[in-house]
Design a protein around this motif. Structure first.
Motif, PDB file in Angstrom:
ATOM      1  N   GLU A 175      44.836  52.788  40.748  1.00 16.39           N
ATOM      2  CA  GLU A 175      43.781  52.861  41.765  1.00 16.39           C
ATOM      3  C   GLU A 175      42.408  52.547  41.158  1.00 16.39           C
ATOM      4  N   LYS A 176      42.189  53.054  39.959  1.00 11.60           N
ATOM      5  CA  LYS A 176      40.889  52.890  39.292  1.00 11.60           C
ATOM      6  C   LYS A 176      40.642  51.432  38.870  1.00 11.60           C
ATOM      7  N   TYR A 177      41.683  50.757  38.384  1.00  5.97           N
ATOM      8  CA  TYR A 177      41.470  49.430  37.798  1.00  5.97           C
ATOM      9  C   TYR A 177      41.986  48.274  38.635  1.00  5.97           C
ATOM     10  N   LYS A 178      42.616  48.565  39.801  1.00  7.71           N
ATOM     11  CA  LYS A 178      43.257  47.479  40.573  1.00  7.71           C
ATOM     12  C   LYS A 178      42.271  46.392  41.015  1.00  7.71           C
ATOM     13  N   HIS A 179      41.048  46.790  41.400  1.00  4.93           N
ATOM     14  CA  HIS A 179      40.104  45.783  41.903  1.00  4.93           C
ATOM     15  C   HIS A 179      39.677  44.818  40.812  1.00  4.93           C
ATOM     16  N   MET A 180      39.357  45.363  39.633  1.00  7.84           N
ATOM     17  CA  MET A 180      38.895  44.481  38.549  1.00  7.84           C
ATOM     18  C   MET A 180      40.038  43.602  38.046  1.00  7.84           C
ATOM     19  N   VAL A 181      41.236  44.191  37.923  1.00  9.66           N
ATOM     20  CA  VAL A 181      42.398  43.426  37.455  1.00  9.66           C
ATOM     21  C   VAL A 181      42.687  42.279  38.435  1.00  9.66           C
ATOM     22  N   PHE A 182      42.641  42.598  39.734  1.00 12.29           N
ATOM     23  CA  PHE A 182      42.910  41.586  40.759  1.00 12.29           C
ATOM     24  C   PHE A 182      41.815  40.512  40.764  1.00 12.29           C
ATOM     25  N   THR A 183      40.568  40.948  40.610  1.00  5.65           N
ATOM     26  CA  THR A 183      39.450  39.990  40.613  1.00  5.65           C
ATOM     27  C   THR A 183      39.555  39.022  39.432  1.00  5.65           C
ATOM     28  N   LEU A 184      39.827  39.563  38.255  1.00  3.88           N
ATOM     29  CA  LEU A 184      39.932  38.692  37.071  1.00  3.88           C
ATOM     30  C   LEU A 184      41.051  37.671  37.282  1.00  3.88           C
ATOM     31  N   SER A 185      42.167  38.151  37.822  1.00  2.08           N
ATOM     32  CA  SER A 185      43.311  37.265  38.020  1.00  2.08           C
ATOM     33  C   SER A 185      43.004  36.178  39.061  1.00  2.08           C
ATOM     34  N   ILE A 186      42.399  36.570  40.175  1.00  2.60           N
ATOM     35  CA  ILE A 186      42.118  35.598  41.254  1.00  2.60           C
ATOM     36  C   ILE A 186      41.106  34.549  40.786  1.00  2.60           C
ATOM     37  N   ARG A 187      40.186  34.959  39.906  1.00  3.42           N
ATOM     38  CA  ARG A 187      39.181  33.993  39.433  1.00  3.42           C
ATOM     39  C   ARG A 187      39.792  32.999  38.450  1.00  3.42           C
ATOM     40  N   ILE A 188      40.911  33.392  37.835  1.00  2.00           N
ATOM     41  CA  ILE A 188      41.566  32.470  36.895  1.00  2.00           C
ATOM     42  C   ILE A 188      42.568  31.575  37.630  1.00  2.00           C
ATOM     43  N   VAL A 189      43.465  32.200  38.423  1.00  2.00           N
ATOM     44  CA  VAL A 189      44.513  31.386  39.075  1.00  2.00           C
ATOM     45  C   VAL A 189      44.059  30.772  40.416  1.00  2.00           C
ATOM     46  N   LYS A 190      42.966  31.306  40.955  1.00  2.00           N
ATOM     47  CA  LYS A 190      42.343  30.781  42.189  1.00  2.00           C
ATOM     48  C   LYS A 190      43.298  30.810  43.388  1.00  2.00           C
ATOM     49  N   ASN A 191      44.200  31.779  43.401  1.00  2.00           N
ATOM     50  CA  ASN A 191      45.145  31.898  44.517  1.00  2.00           C
ATOM     51  C   ASN A 191      45.453  33.376  44.743  1.00  2.00           C
ATOM     52  N   ARG A 192      45.228  33.835  45.970  1.00  2.31           N
ATOM     53  CA  ARG A 192      45.332  35.260  46.277  1.00  2.31           C
ATOM     54  C   ARG A 192      46.748  35.813  46.066  1.00  2.31           C
ATOM     55  N   GLU A 193      47.764  35.088  46.569  1.00  4.33           N
ATOM     56  CA  GLU A 193      49.159  35.561  46.469  1.00  4.33           C
ATOM     57  C   GLU A 193      49.604  35.650  45.006  1.00  4.33           C
ATOM     58  N   GLU A 194      49.272  34.598  44.270  1.00  9.09           N
ATOM     59  CA  GLU A 194      49.654  34.578  42.845  1.00  9.09           C
ATOM     60  C   GLU A 194      48.953  35.700  42.079  1.00  9.09           C
ATOM     61  N   ALA A 195      47.665  35.891  42.396  1.00 13.06           N
ATOM     62  CA  ALA A 195      46.884  36.924  41.716  1.00 13.06           C
ATOM     63  C   ALA A 195      47.446  38.313  42.002  1.00 13.06           C
ATOM     64  N   GLU A 196      47.879  38.519  43.246  1.00 13.27           N
ATOM     65  CA  GLU A 196      48.455  39.813  43.640  1.00 13.27           C
ATOM     66  C   GLU A 196      49.741  40.074  42.831  1.00 13.27           C
ATOM     67  N   GLU A 197      50.563  39.044  42.740  1.00 14.31           N
ATOM     68  CA  GLU A 197      51.831  39.169  42.005  1.00 14.31           C
ATOM     69  C   GLU A 197      51.569  39.432  40.511  1.00 14.31           C
ATOM     70  N   ILE A 198      50.630  38.686  39.964  1.00 13.70           N
ATOM     71  CA  ILE A 198      50.295  38.854  38.539  1.00 13.70           C
ATOM     72  C   ILE A 198      49.776  40.275  38.293  1.00 13.70           C
ATOM     73  N   SER A 199      48.875  40.729  39.171  1.00 10.33           N
ATOM     74  CA  SER A 199      48.278  42.063  38.994  1.00 10.33           C
ATOM     75  C   SER A 199      49.346  43.153  39.036  1.00 10.33           C
ATOM     76  N   GLN A 200      50.298  43.010  39.961  1.00 16.81           N
ATOM     77  CA  GLN A 200      51.382  44.011  40.035  1.00 16.81           C
ATOM     78  C   GLN A 200      52.204  43.998  38.749  1.00 16.81           C
ATOM     79  N   ASP A 201      52.550  42.788  38.300  1.00 14.32           N
ATOM     80  CA  ASP A 201      53.327  42.658  37.053  1.00 14.32           C
ATOM     81  C   ASP A 201      52.587  43.262  35.868  1.00 14.32           C
ATOM     82  N   VAL A 202      51.260  43.051  35.858  1.00 13.32           N
ATOM     83  CA  VAL A 202      50.437  43.558  34.755  1.00 13.32           C
ATOM     84  C   VAL A 202      50.515  45.090  34.691  1.00 13.32           C
ATOM     85  N   PHE A 203      50.421  45.735  35.848  1.00 17.15           N
ATOM     86  CA  PHE A 203      50.478  47.197  35.852  1.00 17.15           C
ATOM     87  C   PHE A 203      51.868  47.720  35.468  1.00 17.15           C
TER      88      PHE A 203
END
Lengths: 191, 130
Positions: A26-54
């Motif tokens: 809960e504390k880090y999900k926004h920053m993790v998701f933001t960093l991912s979306i800014r790199i992969v530039k795709n919301r669905e992919e970023a969501e999947e990556i962020s979940q995998d990361v956690f």
């Protein structure tokens, strides 16, 4: 939310309390998701990556020695996981190659931005950010939004401190130049 | 220098203004669900020994019992093997079905080497699978 340090929740998680880990997500999900979306530039992919990361961080939590902050550790994981996805998809990096250094009047640029509606302004800034390189976006986000010290940023992106300073200097000028290119035609249309 | 300070402030304004992206509303639940599935997978695999503790106990008891019986019994065999005529085994042993098969040394060595490599390979495959 509780003010207990991350170490408390890490120890609780290691003792088998999955709910304690939910607090860290809960504390880090926004920053993790933001960093991912800014790199992969795709919301669905970023969501999947962020979940995998956690999930990955959870399974490797035992190997987290606490030499660095938990935030630095998890941002590093998401940075490399997102870069891996780009490499795997062989995506073309659509960052702009801008060599000119911004020398214009920042006051004018800021005024022009302030005239825009909030939604449009945010959209323009987001689009301009996406035109930067992956590492430039990550450095700018961590430095200006998260207010992370340069030394910790250098750990996340695995670059020397001097290199980070140079990249930060270039990235902000590049962002201002991109913004100027985007805003100028808009303000002309308004007149 | 002033320009640097201005652009520093301006960048901060931009990044703070744009804020952070929001993941889906059930993001935490999805991650926790995946973790719970992973955890249950790990706990489901419980390795059972082929011979249980009770099995080992009976084997030990039988072995000790046998030793005691042998120790206290007469030196002569308990079971009278002499009653059974085993001489037909000698006739059977006399037939050598491999008599006409002759293997060269090269074949023998290569066969041994091949067998050895299969064993080595098995070891590596086992490691990879684990």
């Amino acid at each position: 939310m509780s003010n207990k340090p991350d170490e408390y929740y890490i120890n609780q998680t290691l003792n088998g309390n999955v709910n304690a880990y939910a607090f860290l997500i809960e504390k880090y999900k926004h920053m993790v998701f933001t960093l991912s979306i800014r790199i992969v530039k795709n919301r669905e992919e970023a969501e999947e990556i962020s979940q995998d990361v956690f999930v990955k961080a959870y399974t490797n939590l035992k190997s987290f020695k606490g030499d660095s902050k938990f935030s630095t550790w998890i941002y590093k994981i998401v940075y490399y996981a997102s870069l891996d996805v780009i490499k795997r998809n062989k995506k073309q990096i659509n960052s702009e190659n801008i060599d000119e250094i911004y020398e214009g009047d920042l006051g004018v640029l800021q005024d022009a931005l302030s005239y825009l509606e909030e939604k449009e302004r945010k959209s323009i800034i987001k689009k301009s950010l996406l035109k930067l390189n992956e590492d430039e976006q990550v450095i700018l986000t961590l430095y200006y939004f998260e207010e992370m010290p340069l030394k910790e940023i250098s750990e996340v992106v695995n670059l020397s401190l001097d290199n980070i300073k140079v990249k930060l200097f270039r990235a902000r000028k590049k962002l201002a130049t991109i913004l100027e290119h985007v805003i100028e035609p808009k303000t002309i249309n308004l007149k | 220098m002033k320009q640097d300070k201005n652009i520093d402030d301006f960048s901060k304004y931009l990044l703070k203004d744009v804020g952070l992206e929001k993941p889906s509303s059930n993001f935490v639940a999805k991650v926790i669900n995946t973790i719970n599935i992973e955890n249950s997978k790990v706990s489901n695999v419980v390795y059972k020994p082929i011979i249980s503790k009770i099995g080992w106990f009976f084997i030990a008891i039988s072995f000790i019992g046998l030793m005691i019986v042998l120790y206290f019994s007469n030196t002569e065999s308990i079971i009278q093997f002499s009653v059974i005529d085993l001489s037909f085994f000698d006739k059977l042993m006399a037939i050598n079905i491999f008599e006409n098969i002759k293997l060269s040394k090269i074949f023998s060595f290569s066969f041994m080497l091949f067998s050895l490599l299969v064993l080595v390979q098995l070891h590596f495959i086992k490691k990879i699978l684990q």
